[in-house]
Design an enzyme around this catalytic site. Structure first.
Site, PDB file in Angstrom:
ATOM      1  N   LYS A   1       1.061  -1.154  -0.062  1.00 43.70           N
ATOM      2  CA  LYS A   1      -0.202  -0.102  -0.023  1.00 43.70           C
ATOM      3  C   LYS A   1       0.991   1.302  -0.132  1.00 43.70           C
ATOM      4  CE  LYS A   1      -4.209   1.985   2.904  1.00 43.70           C
ATOM      5  NZ  LYS A   1      -2.440   3.802   3.021  1.00 43.70           N
TER       6      LYS A   1
ATOM      7  N   LYS B   1       7.380   1.194   1.409  1.00 42.74           N
ATOM      8  CA  LYS B   1       8.351   0.214   0.884  1.00 42.74           C
ATOM      9  C   LYS B   1       9.685   1.160   0.784  1.00 42.74           C
ATOM     10  CE  LYS B   1       4.755   0.440  -2.014  1.00 42.74           C
ATOM     11  NZ  LYS B   1       4.288   1.281  -2.008  1.00 42.74           N
TER      12      LYS B   1
ATOM     13  N   LYS C   1       6.947  10.036  -7.714  1.00 42.51           N
ATOM     14  CA  LYS C   1       7.501  10.285  -6.488  1.00 42.51           C
ATOM     15  C   LYS C   1       9.453  10.399  -6.027  1.00 42.51           C
ATOM     16  CE  LYS C   1       5.998   9.704  -2.243  1.00 42.51           C
ATOM     17  NZ  LYS C   1       5.624   7.505  -3.161  1.00 42.51           N
TER      18      LYS C   1
ATOM     19  N   ASP D   1      -0.434  -0.207  -5.081  1.00 41.70           N
ATOM     20  CA  ASP D   1      -0.874  -1.937  -5.105  1.00 41.70           C
ATOM     21  C   ASP D   1      -0.859  -1.958  -6.887  1.00 41.70           C
ATOM     22  OD1 ASP D   1      -2.030  -0.894  -2.415  1.00 41.70           O
ATOM     23  OD2 ASP D   1      -4.106  -0.864  -3.287  1.00 41.70           O
TER      24      ASP D   1
END
Length: 263
Positions: A11, A16, A42, A127
């Site tokens: 998510k 991450k 990003k 996702d």
């Protein structure tokens, strides 16, 4: 075992990039040749490996119609980790997933050292909602997929959906990583989830302020707080990934079972 090509899914906002960069640093500490490829628009996967510095993205350079070379897009960070940022489309224009495909094709074309890496980590956004975001898997660039979650309902809901997505594209899951949010019975919940989908919990990363402090200053925990307990956890995860040779086709849980698990 070396020559690992892994992708970390989960998510958005679950950590991450932080996890990927700390695993990259831990593996570099062990002498492995590591590359991290940030696939998030990003462009923040490599910041903590480069002392807080942002690097040009492949898609930005391609949009400028430049003759892109390896030195333009591959930057050396902590302990020699090679850092690459794919970037994203212009806001409101184009498809980020398609951009990943174009950028990785360019990277393979100009970066010969990609073949020599012991570990390549693809830090993939959000996702599995778009075919382009599974491009690293579909193009045969990734051999192992990991899912990062916490014990909260929504991150587990996303993890469960990712399991469905992986099964749909006939891709096995190599393990679950829990990035703690200090939820009640969190490790127990995520371990049970891992078992019920047929996989395993790789490691439980405790929620520690030092992780945020290091990120804010532009460093990985391994570089700035190498003696902290959580640095040891990242080393444990790095070792688990580098020695992992098992994977399963995940079986997603029914929604009601997922709710039961987190009650």
């Amino acid at each position: 075992m070396t020559n690992k090509r892994i992708a970390i899914y989960g998510k958005g906002g679950i950590g991450k990039s932080s996890t990927a960069s700390n695993v990259a640093a831990a593996c570099a500490d062990e002498g492995y040749k590591v590359m991290i490829i940030g696939c998030d628009p990003k462009s923040d996967s490599s910041i903590t490996l480069l002392g807080g510095k942002r690097i040009p993205t492949i898609l930005d350079l391609l949009r400028q119609k430049l003759d892109v070379t390896e030195k333009d897009i591959v930057y050396e960070g902590y302990k020699g980790v090679k850092c690459v940022e794919v970037g994203g489309p212009e806001p409101g224009i184009g498809c980020a997933g398609r951009g990943i495909i174009v950028a990785i094709q360019k990277l393979k074309q100009v970066c010969k050292s990609i073949e020599d890496m012991d570990l390549i980590i693809y830090d993939v956004p959000g996702d599995i909602v778009c075919g382009g975001f599974v491009a690293p898997i579909r193009k045969g660039l990734v051999t192992e997929a990991y899912i990062l979650t916490s014990g909260e309902y929504m991150p587990l809901y996303a993890a469960n959906n990712i399991c469905r997505g992986l099964a749909k594209i006939d891709t096995k899951l190599s393990g679950i990583i829990c990035n703690s949010r200090s939820v009640t019975r969190e490790e127990e919940i995520v371990r049970k989830f891992s078992e019920e989908i047929g996989s395993k919990l790789m490691v439980f990363i405790p929620k520690e302020q030092v992780v945020q402090d290091c990120e804010r200053d532009g460093f990985s925990v391994l570089e700035k707080a190498p003696d902290s307990p959580v640095a040891g956890v990242y080393r444990e995860l790095a070792h688990a990934i580098m020695s992992n040779d098992s994977s399963v086709m995940p079986t997603a849980l029914e929604d009601e079972r997922l709710r039961e698990l987190t009650r």
